[in-house]
Scaffold this motif. Sequence first.
Motif, PDB file in Angstrom:
ATOM      1  N   GLU A  46       0.829  -1.210   0.000  1.00 20.09           N
ATOM      2  CA  GLU A  46       0.000   0.000   0.000  1.00 20.09           C
ATOM      3  C   GLU A  46       0.860   1.255   0.000  1.00 20.09           C
ATOM      4  OE1 GLU A  46      -3.056  -0.007   3.025  1.00 20.09           O
ATOM      5  OE2 GLU A  46      -3.495  -2.118   2.606  1.00 20.09           O
ATOM      6  N   ARG A  47       1.934   1.244   0.790  1.00 17.12           N
ATOM      7  CA  ARG A  47       2.834   2.393   0.866  1.00 17.12           C
ATOM      8  C   ARG A  47       3.504   2.644  -0.492  1.00 17.12           C
ATOM      9  NH1 ARG A  47       4.497   1.776   5.579  1.00 17.12           N
ATOM     10  NH2 ARG A  47       5.737  -0.077   5.202  1.00 17.12           N
ATOM     11  N   MET A  48       3.985   1.578  -1.111  1.00 14.31           N
ATOM     12  CA  MET A  48       4.667   1.718  -2.393  1.00 14.31           C
ATOM     13  C   MET A  48       3.692   2.172  -3.484  1.00 14.31           C
ATOM     14  SD  MET A  48       7.001  -1.087  -4.331  1.00 14.31           S
ATOM     15  CE  MET A  48       7.732  -0.758  -5.928  1.00 14.31           C
ATOM     16  N   GLU A  49       2.517   1.573  -3.533  1.00 11.78           N
ATOM     17  CA  GLU A  49       1.542   1.938  -4.553  1.00 11.78           C
ATOM     18  C   GLU A  49       1.056   3.373  -4.377  1.00 11.78           C
ATOM     19  OE1 GLU A  49      -1.486  -1.090  -4.637  1.00 11.78           O
ATOM     20  OE2 GLU A  49      -0.040  -2.620  -5.241  1.00 11.78           O
ATOM     21  N   ALA A  50       0.890   3.806  -3.132  1.00  9.11           N
ATOM     22  CA  ALA A  50       0.474   5.198  -2.884  1.00  9.11           C
ATOM     23  C   ALA A  50       1.535   6.168  -3.391  1.00  9.11           C
ATOM     24  CB  ALA A  50       0.215   5.402  -1.391  1.00  9.11           C
ATOM     25  N   LEU A  51       2.795   5.836  -3.154  1.00  8.25           N
ATOM     26  CA  LEU A  51       3.881   6.689  -3.632  1.00  8.25           C
ATOM     27  C   LEU A  51       3.928   6.691  -5.158  1.00  8.25           C
ATOM     28  CD1 LEU A  51       6.194   8.560  -2.986  1.00  8.25           C
ATOM     29  CD2 LEU A  51       7.633   6.553  -2.558  1.00  8.25           C
ATOM     30  N   GLU A  52       3.743   5.524  -5.766  1.00  2.00           N
ATOM     31  CA  GLU A  52       3.688   5.448  -7.233  1.00  2.00           C
ATOM     32  C   GLU A  52       2.585   6.346  -7.776  1.00  2.00           C
ATOM     33  OE1 GLU A  52       3.873   1.518  -9.273  1.00  2.00           O
ATOM     34  OE2 GLU A  52       4.219   0.789  -7.238  1.00  2.00           O
ATOM     35  N   ARG A  53       1.402   6.266  -7.170  1.00  2.00           N
ATOM     36  CA  ARG A  53       0.274   7.083  -7.624  1.00  2.00           C
ATOM     37  C   ARG A  53       0.599   8.569  -7.548  1.00  2.00           C
ATOM     38  NH1 ARG A  53      -2.709   2.954  -4.623  1.00  2.00           N
ATOM     39  NH2 ARG A  53      -3.987   1.804  -6.111  1.00  2.00           N
ATOM     40  N   ARG A  54       1.210   8.998  -6.437  1.00  2.00           N
ATOM     41  CA  ARG A  54       1.546  10.421  -6.276  1.00  2.00           C
ATOM     42  C   ARG A  54       2.563  10.869  -7.319  1.00  2.00           C
ATOM     43  NH1 ARG A  54       1.647   9.050  -0.774  1.00  2.00           N
ATOM     44  NH2 ARG A  54       3.907   9.329  -0.651  1.00  2.00           N
TER      45      ARG A  54
END
Length: 65
Positions: A46-54
């Motif tokens: 979740e942390r990695m995907e959230a950063l990717e999205r941003r």
Amino acid sequence: MLARQTVWREAKAQNKTPAEHVCHLVVHGTLHLLGYDHETGAADAERMEALERRILARLGIADPY
């Protein structure tokens, strides 16, 4: 290293442009090189995907997930 034919095939299957898919793959790979890992647990994913999205949003690319 990215395989052009694979990138094009995946982009088409995911209804993305090849350029958007390449950007996502580069961002994703760079985060791995910086120590992020989506395979080590749900919270890490979740942390990695959230950063990717941003990052992708700042590049004008829609949510790849």
